[in-house]
Scaffold this motif. Structure first.
Motif, mmCIF file in Angstrom:
data_model
loop_
_atom_site.group_PDB
_atom_site.id
_atom_site.type_symbol
_atom_site.label_atom_id
_atom_site.label_comp_id
_atom_site.label_asym_id
_atom_site.label_seq_id
_atom_site.Cartn_x
_atom_site.Cartn_y
_atom_site.Cartn_z
ATOM 1 N N GLN A 176 3.054 -3.988 -10.770
ATOM 2 C CA GLN A 176 4.480 -4.137 -11.240
ATOM 3 C C GLN A 176 5.227 -2.708 -10.769
ATOM 4 O O GLN A 176 4.594 -1.959 -10.379
ATOM 5 N N ILE A 177 6.540 -2.884 -11.057
ATOM 6 C CA ILE A 177 7.408 -1.661 -10.540
ATOM 7 C C ILE A 177 7.169 -0.568 -11.776
ATOM 8 O O ILE A 177 7.285 -0.842 -12.826
ATOM 9 N N THR A 178 7.384 0.553 -10.952
ATOM 10 C CA THR A 178 7.372 1.700 -12.127
ATOM 11 C C THR A 178 8.743 1.910 -12.518
ATOM 12 O O THR A 178 9.529 1.842 -11.693
ATOM 13 N N GLU A 179 8.714 3.074 -13.445
ATOM 14 C CA GLU A 179 10.071 3.343 -13.825
ATOM 15 C C GLU A 179 10.722 3.981 -12.513
ATOM 16 O O GLU A 179 12.073 3.864 -12.383
ATOM 17 N N GLU A 180 10.130 5.157 -12.085
ATOM 18 C CA GLU A 180 10.451 5.731 -10.849
ATOM 19 C C GLU A 180 10.691 4.909 -9.475
ATOM 20 O O GLU A 180 11.730 4.921 -8.982
ATOM 21 N N GLY A 181 9.764 3.803 -9.513
ATOM 22 C CA GLY A 181 10.257 2.780 -8.514
ATOM 23 C C GLY A 181 11.588 1.975 -8.819
ATOM 24 O O GLY A 181 12.334 1.712 -7.606
ATOM 25 N N ARG A 182 11.839 1.761 -10.009
ATOM 26 C CA ARG A 182 13.121 1.033 -10.128
ATOM 27 C C ARG A 182 14.295 1.675 -9.844
ATOM 28 O O ARG A 182 15.120 1.357 -9.367
ATOM 29 N N ASP B 256 0.991 -1.123 -0.099
ATOM 30 C CA ASP B 256 0.067 0.037 -0.021
ATOM 31 C C ASP B 256 0.793 1.176 -0.053
ATOM 32 O O ASP B 256 0.579 2.427 -0.607
ATOM 33 N N ARG B 257 1.993 1.166 0.704
ATOM 34 C CA ARG B 257 2.888 2.415 0.821
ATOM 35 C C ARG B 257 3.716 2.791 -0.478
ATOM 36 O O ARG B 257 3.700 3.913 -0.968
ATOM 37 N N LEU B 258 3.893 1.732 -1.209
ATOM 38 C CA LEU B 258 4.738 1.714 -2.439
ATOM 39 C C LEU B 258 3.793 2.345 -3.596
ATOM 40 O O LEU B 258 4.171 2.909 -4.396
ATOM 41 N N VAL B 259 2.503 1.668 -3.585
ATOM 42 C CA VAL B 259 1.430 2.131 -4.552
ATOM 43 C C VAL B 259 1.219 3.713 -4.084
ATOM 44 O O VAL B 259 1.247 4.405 -5.084
ATOM 45 N N ALA B 260 1.125 4.299 -2.921
ATOM 46 C CA ALA B 260 0.831 5.531 -2.553
ATOM 47 C C ALA B 260 1.951 6.406 -3.002
ATOM 48 O O ALA B 260 1.727 7.624 -3.481
#
Length: 213
Positions: free
Chosen positions: A80-86, A54-58
């Motif tokens: 899935q991981i986002t570009e920003e997340g990677r 939930d935190r990572l989605v937020a």
């Protein structure tokens, strides 16, 4: 890393980013991978896993890409991981690897700083018990390591943290044994009277020149 306010020691968030970064997965699959790869710090922590998701989605570091339902089972969301997340994940991981944390103070380190509060005999007994416990930990993890390599055939990079754990525990065991030996041979000794005399002398000590006009 970004300027997001997140605990750098959030091992569950780091684990989720790593596993979702390999391929899109729903939380149940993330749990399965954690179990298969024996990531002990994250095993059995289902609630923490969902909170991390939930935190990572937020934070827009992962995103939902698919919703599915099988029969009467609860709906499953694939992330899935986002570009920003990677970018965040790789930067965070590198930082944790190259930078020793300044605030890493294990409770054993704190206890050692007050070792002399115990009578020597009590301190010696406590350290001997710790050495026995460390021997058991090392032996148990060595068996576990062989099982991971021989039975599960997990690649070394996937379980390299086990090598680190063993190296740290073996080093600690060797050090504890050396302190036990020093106490037994009289190379390390103390008493309440000698410590009191030392601190009283220290309170009355002034470096040369201090207090002079």
């Amino acid at each position: 890393m970004s300027n997001r306010s997140r605990d750098s020691k959030d091992s569950m968030a780091l684990t989720v980013l790593a596993i979702v970064g390999e391929q899109p997965r729903h939380p149940y699959e993330i749990q399965r991978v954690i179990q298969e790869r024996h990531k002990s710090w994250a095993m059995g922590r289902t609630r923490s896993l969902y909170h991390a998701v939930d935190r990572l989605v937020a934070d827009r570091l992962i995103e939902p890409v698919e919703h599915s339902r099988e029969g009467k089972r609860p709906e499953r969301t694939v992330y899935q991981i986002t570009e920003e997340g990677r970018e965040e994940y790789l930067g965070w991981l590198a930082e944790l690897l190259y930078e020793p944390a300044a605030d890493e103070h294990p409770i054993f380190l704190v206890a050692l700083s007050f070792l002399a509060s115990l009578p020597m005999a009590a301190a010696l007994d406590a350290l001997k018990v710790r050495a026995i416990a460390l021997e058991g930990q090392v032996a148990g993890v060595e068996v576990w390591q062989r099982a991971l390599q021989a039975d599960l055939r997990l690649p070394r990079p996937v379980v390299i943290e086990v090598e680190y754990f063993l190296a740290v525990r073996r080093a600690e065991l060797a050090w504890v044994r050396s302190v036990v030996e020093d106490i037994e041979k009289g190379k390390l000794k103390w008493s309440e009277d000698s410590l009191r005399a030392h601190f009283e002398a220290a309170r009355g000590y002034r470096p040369q020149g201090e207090g002079e006009a």
